[in-house]
Enzyme design. Structure first.
Site, short mmCIF file in Angstrom:
data_model
loop_
_atom_site.label_atom_id
_atom_site.label_comp_id
_atom_site.label_asym_id
_atom_site.label_seq_id
_atom_site.Cartn_x
_atom_site.Cartn_y
_atom_site.Cartn_z
NE ARG A 163 -1.52 29.81 0.04
CZ ARG A 163 -1.28 29.01 1.09
NH1 ARG A 163 -0.16 28.33 1.16
NH2 ARG A 163 -2.18 28.90 2.05
CD GLU A 210 -12.34 17.63 7.49
OE1 GLU A 210 -13.37 16.98 7.79
OE2 GLU A 210 -11.57 18.07 8.33
CD GLN A 218 -17.90 0.39 -6.51
OE1 GLN A 218 -18.13 -0.74 -6.11
NE2 GLN A 218 -18.31 0.81 -7.68
CG ASP A 219 -14.77 6.87 -3.03
OD1 ASP A 219 -15.68 6.46 -2.30
OD2 ASP A 219 -13.93 7.69 -2.65
NE ARG A 251 -22.61 9.91 -17.50
CZ ARG A 251 -22.02 9.17 -18.45
NH1 ARG A 251 -22.44 7.95 -18.67
NH2 ARG A 251 -21.04 9.67 -19.17
CG HIS A 257 -28.84 4.47 -13.62
ND1 HIS A 257 -27.68 5.15 -13.91
CD2 HIS A 257 -29.45 4.26 -14.82
CE1 HIS A 257 -27.59 5.32 -15.22
NE2 HIS A 257 -28.65 4.81 -15.79
CE LYS A 291 -25.83 5.18 -7.00
NZ LYS A 291 -26.32 5.30 -8.39
CG HIS A 344 -28.54 9.18 -8.54
ND1 HIS A 344 -27.39 8.92 -9.26
CD2 HIS A 344 -28.45 10.47 -8.15
CE1 HIS A 344 -26.64 10.01 -9.29
NE2 HIS A 344 -27.26 10.97 -8.62
CE1 TYR A 385 -21.79 6.29 -8.72
CE2 TYR A 385 -20.92 8.13 -9.99
CZ TYR A 385 -21.38 6.81 -9.92
OH TYR A 385 -21.43 6.05 -11.05
CG ASP A 443 -29.62 5.47 -18.84
OD1 ASP A 443 -29.61 4.34 -18.31
OD2 ASP A 443 -28.86 6.38 -18.49
#
Length: 194
Positions: A25, A30, A48-49, A60, A63, A72, A119, A132, A172
């Site tokens: 299914r 988690e 924060q997500d 990307r 940073h 992160k 990152h 993240y 960037d």
């Protein structure tokens, strides 16, 4: 334990594999448990997500935030990305070194990057949804970055790709190069530059 924590070659970086329970299914896992992470010595608190969607070839990074550095916990919800962290902690034996992890939405693996690192990631699949968790809030005025293709760091972005046609944002392409003489972060990830 529902997670396997694997230390990476650079101190502070971890690849994390959650236990996946699946049948005909679908699956359940988690993606984060404070109790299990704390038991493994990862006692960060997330505030924060974030989630982004990108197409193949999007790059990307690299940073970081200066006075509000972020740890992160990153993962590909779907698709595949090559995720990279660069050690910017002055005094670290791996200062200026990078480590990359292939994050795959089918494998559900994650990468923890503490404060004091730059990152970035490169999208390998047709599309990828990237999520993240962050240990501090986003502060646009506090952004910092390094050239994604800086020869002094020499991230081998193409090592995970069959084809390498990077598409960085205009912003960037304007980050400065890494300077071995510069002061970025201390070993705890606190900004000591400027």
């Amino acid at each position: 334990m529902p997670f396997q924590f694997t230390k990476c070659p650079i101190e502070g970086l971890y690849e994390i594999q959650p236990k996946v329970f699946g049948d005909s299914r679908g699956y359940f896992l988690e993606s984060y448990s404070e109790r299990d992470f704390f038991d493994a010595g990862l006692t960060m608190r997330f505030v924060q997500d974030n989630q982004s969607s990108s197409f193949r070839g999007v790059l990307r990074g690299l940073h970081f935030q200066k006075r509000h550095p972020q740890g992160k916990l990153v993962r590909a919800v779907s698709g595949t990305v090559y995720d990279v962290a660069v050690d910017l902690r002055c005094g670290s034996p791996t200062f200026g070194s990078w480590h990359g992890v292939l994050l795959d939405g089918r494998k559900h693996n994650q990468f923890y990057i503490p404060q004091g690192f730059a990152h970035g990631f490169y999208v390998l699949s047709e599309t990828a949804v990237f999520a993240y968790k962050c240990t501090d809030f986003y502060h646009p005025e506090d952004e910092g970055g390094l050239m994604w293709n800086d020869p002094a760091i020499a991230v081998d972005w193409a090592s995970a790709a069959n084809e390498f046609f990077p598409q960085p944002s205009e912003k960037d392409t304007k980050h400065p190069p890494f300077s071995p003489e510069a002061r970025y972060f201390d070993m705890s990830g606190k900004w000591i530059g400027d």
